[in-house]
Motif scaffolding. Structure first.
Motif, PDB file in Angstrom:
ATOM      1  N   ILE A  30       0.822  -1.212   0.000  1.00  0.00           N
ATOM      2  CA  ILE A  30       0.000   0.000   0.000  1.00  0.00           C
ATOM      3  C   ILE A  30       0.861   1.270   0.000  1.00  0.00           C
ATOM      4  O   ILE A  30       0.454   2.290  -0.545  1.00  0.00           O
ATOM      5  CB  ILE A  30      -0.988  -0.043   1.180  1.00  0.00           C
ATOM      6  N   MET A  31       2.073   1.216   0.591  1.00  0.00           N
ATOM      7  CA  MET A  31       2.971   2.373   0.664  1.00  0.00           C
ATOM      8  C   MET A  31       2.238   3.606   1.204  1.00  0.00           C
ATOM      9  O   MET A  31       2.189   4.658   0.557  1.00  0.00           O
ATOM     10  CB  MET A  31       3.587   2.675  -0.710  1.00  0.00           C
ATOM     11  N   GLU A  32       1.674   3.484   2.381  1.00  0.00           N
ATOM     12  CA  GLU A  32       0.939   4.597   2.991  1.00  0.00           C
ATOM     13  C   GLU A  32       1.938   5.697   3.340  1.00  0.00           C
ATOM     14  O   GLU A  32       2.868   5.471   4.109  1.00  0.00           O
ATOM     15  CB  GLU A  32       0.224   4.075   4.242  1.00  0.00           C
ATOM     16  N   GLN A  35       0.860  11.081   4.792  1.00  0.00           N
ATOM     17  CA  GLN A  35       0.365  12.428   4.487  1.00  0.00           C
ATOM     18  C   GLN A  35      -1.159  12.438   4.377  1.00  0.00           C
ATOM     19  O   GLN A  35      -1.785  13.491   4.470  1.00  0.00           O
ATOM     20  CB  GLN A  35       0.941  12.912   3.141  1.00  0.00           C
ATOM     21  N   ARG A  36      -1.741  11.279   4.133  1.00  0.00           N
ATOM     22  CA  ARG A  36      -3.180  11.236   3.860  1.00  0.00           C
ATOM     23  C   ARG A  36      -3.972  11.256   5.165  1.00  0.00           C
ATOM     24  O   ARG A  36      -3.491  10.816   6.209  1.00  0.00           O
ATOM     25  CB  ARG A  36      -3.527   9.960   3.083  1.00  0.00           C
ATOM     26  N   PRO A  68       8.585   7.952   1.316  1.00  0.00           N
ATOM     27  CA  PRO A  68       7.135   7.859   1.055  1.00  0.00           C
ATOM     28  C   PRO A  68       6.725   8.300  -0.352  1.00  0.00           C
ATOM     29  O   PRO A  68       5.601   8.035  -0.768  1.00  0.00           O
ATOM     30  CB  PRO A  68       6.532   8.806   2.102  1.00  0.00           C
ATOM     31  N   ALA A  69       7.597   8.984  -1.086  1.00  0.00           N
ATOM     32  CA  ALA A  69       7.235   9.443  -2.428  1.00  0.00           C
ATOM     33  C   ALA A  69       7.288   8.340  -3.471  1.00  0.00           C
ATOM     34  O   ALA A  69       7.052   8.602  -4.650  1.00  0.00           O
ATOM     35  CB  ALA A  69       8.138  10.596  -2.848  1.00  0.00           C
ATOM     36  N   ILE A  70       7.582   7.104  -3.084  1.00  0.00           N
ATOM     37  CA  ILE A  70       7.533   5.996  -4.041  1.00  0.00           C
ATOM     38  C   ILE A  70       6.080   5.507  -4.117  1.00  0.00           C
ATOM     39  O   ILE A  70       5.401   5.385  -3.102  1.00  0.00           O
ATOM     40  CB  ILE A  70       8.484   4.860  -3.611  1.00  0.00           C
ATOM     41  N   SER A  71       5.629   5.249  -5.335  1.00  0.00           N
ATOM     42  CA  SER A  71       4.222   4.900  -5.560  1.00  0.00           C
ATOM     43  C   SER A  71       3.818   3.601  -4.886  1.00  0.00           C
ATOM     44  O   SER A  71       4.655   2.766  -4.552  1.00  0.00           O
ATOM     45  CB  SER A  71       3.954   4.777  -7.051  1.00  0.00           C
ATOM     46  N   THR A  72       2.513   3.431  -4.736  1.00  0.00           N
ATOM     47  CA  THR A  72       1.927   2.173  -4.310  1.00  0.00           C
ATOM     48  C   THR A  72       2.438   1.058  -5.220  1.00  0.00           C
ATOM     49  O   THR A  72       2.607   1.277  -6.420  1.00  0.00           O
ATOM     50  CB  THR A  72       0.386   2.268  -4.439  1.00  0.00           C
TER      51      THR A  72
END
Lengths: 109, 138
Positions: A30-32, A35-36, A68-72
């Motif tokens: 999921i690579m949360e 930030q969300r 965290p800037a790596i996509s799901t």
């Protein structure tokens, strides 16, 4: 949050000695980013894979630090030298301490 | 609508806080660069950074870096809430100093790749990506 994490790796089954091959890897995660916000307005805590490594017969090919800037479903494509027949070991390190591994054999010929 | 003195002060405070934000983000990016280079000078050229010119979806933007002779390459997105994206460290069996991945971009911005060469020098390349839908959940 380590659910249904499945690594998928594509390595050619054989190569000539000394050849440079392209390896493609994908792991479902999921690579949360941290930030969300959820529907209540609270931040969803960060949960990512923070490191990925690829080794061939114990020798390092590539070592990637992930933010965290790596996509799901992190995808990586890179190139590796094949000095001899052997095994590629792929390792992903999760924020929660889990380690996911996959191996692929390659033959000379 | 009439502005009272208190309203005006609040608005001025809000504007000041907003304008301070990008400055702080930029400073954070410089910090990351300094941590990676140790303050050494960075030359232009020697690194190839391939990005799409326009990314419809900022959640998955394909990025490719290639820097012959590099030992590691750091990718930065200075317009993101956290500027760091990833760092490729190449081992002795790397076939080429090449890496490709997919990244998140929150808005239209410059993506930068900084390569650390085997002789200890640094090189960088930047490329602008126009983002239609941001990818940081904001």
């Amino acid at each position: 949050m380590a659910e249904n994490v499945t690594p998928r790796v594509r390595v050619p089954s054989s190569a000539a000695a000394g050849e440079v091959i392209t390896i493609k890897t994908l792991i479902s995660h999921i690579m949360e980013s941290g930030q969300r916000k959820n529907s209540d307005g609270n931040l969803i805590p960060r949960s990512i894979i923070n490191r990925f490594t690829c080794d061939f017969n114990g020798q390092n090919v590539i070592d990637v630090t992930l933010e965290p800037a790596i996509s799901t479903n992190p995808y990586f494509e890179f190139q590796a030298q094949v000095p001899e027949a052997g095994t590629y070991t792929f390792t992903w390190y999760d924020d929660d301490g889990s380690v996911y591994t996959d191996t692929k054999d390659i033959a000379i010929g | 609508m009439k502005f009272t003195r208190r309203d005006t002060m609040l608005m001025a405070g809000g504007v000041a806080a907003l304008s301070a934000l990008p400055i702080r983000a930029l400073a954070a990016g410089e910090e990351e660069i300094a941590a990676f280079t140790g303050g050494a000078a960075i030359a232009e050229g020697g690194v190839t950074l391939t990005t799409p010119e326009i990314a419809e979806n900022g959640n998955t933007v394909p990025v490719e870096v290639n820097a012959p002779g590099a030992v590691s390459i750091m990718v930065l997105a200075l317009g993101n809430p956290n500027p760091g994206v990833c760092t490729f460290n190449f081992g002795p069996l790397a076939g080429a100093q090449y890496g490709s991945t997919r990244i998140r971009l929150s808005k239209t911005q410059m993506v930068t790749a900084i390569a650390k060469m085997a002789d200890g020098s640094f090189a960088q390349a930047s490329s602008e990506v126009k983002v239609t839908i941001g990818g940081c959940g904001g």
